[in-house]
Write an enzyme that holds these catalytic residues in place. Structure first.
Site: not given
Length: 223
Positions: A89, A152, A181
């Site tokens: 991430d 995300k 996400k």
């Protein structure tokens, strides 16, 4: 819906001890979460402990500010994968996005995607709380263009976390083939269900056990 398989069970606080991280790993085994999301220093441990379990090892890159250089982010990615990470991430260069330097933002993401190619999923943290809606859309478009697997919402370390409105905007922007996400402030089953209904395909949470058990008390961490 098996909510556990949508959750990245997360511990990213600076003062996390080995005991804290092991607790998260054991919970991930027990509840069969999608992954554990940990700082890079714990990747090797998590990979060893989760061998043979259907739980991915997720770590963070350029975290939490996104202000390290592209070269550093690419190196961090390669290093994490070498130690056993299967998902990364990364945080975008938020300042560059706000400056309108789309080329730098895209290259930053692209180099991490290339470093991870065929070895790890790449999720791009756009830090929605710092962006206008136009900037959120642009960040998502650049992520898709650069080859990211997911976008995300948040690091959980800035001024705000995921909202259903942002998830819906991100899903609309990236379309059906890129993951979205939700992370930051998702503490209850109700929170998680709202995010999924808005278009989230993954949830980042430290309150994962409370979410799965539908324990309304949830947790107090920002993530």
């Amino acid at each position: 819906m098996n909510i556990a398989k949508l959750i990245d069970h997360t511990i990213l606080k600076a003062n996390a001890t080995k005991e804290d991280v092991m607790k998260v790993i054991e919970e991930a085994k027990e509840y069969k979460f999608a992954s554990v999301c940990i700082n890079p220093t714990w990747v090797k441990l998590a990979a060893e402990e989760l061998a043979g379990h259907d739980v991915d090892v997720c770590t963070v890159i350029g975290f939490p500010l996104g202000a390290s250089t592209t070269e550093t982010k690419a190196f961090e990615t390669k290093d994490a994968i070498a130690k056993g990470a299967t998902e990364v991430d990364m945080v975008i260069n938020v300042g560059a996005l706000k400056d309108g330097d789309d080329e730098l933002v895209e290259k930053d993401i692209y180099e991490v995607v290339q470093a991870a190619k065929g070895k790890a999923l790449v999720k791009v943290i756009i830090e929605t709380c710092l962006l206008t809606d136009e900037e959120k859309v642009r960040a998502c478009e650049l992520s898709v263009k650069a080859g990211a697997d997911f976008v995300k919402t948040s690091t959980g370390f800035s001024t705000g976390g995921a909202t259903a409105e942002d998830i819906a905007l991100m899903r609309k922007t990236v379309g059906p083939n890129v993951g979205v996400k939700a992370s930051g402030g998702v503490r209850t089953r109700e929170d998680a269900d709202k995010m999924v209904a808005a278009g989230a395909s993954r949830i980042g949470a430290s309150a994962s056990v409370a979410i799965v058990l539908n324990d309304a008390k949830g947790a107090t961490d920002n993530y």
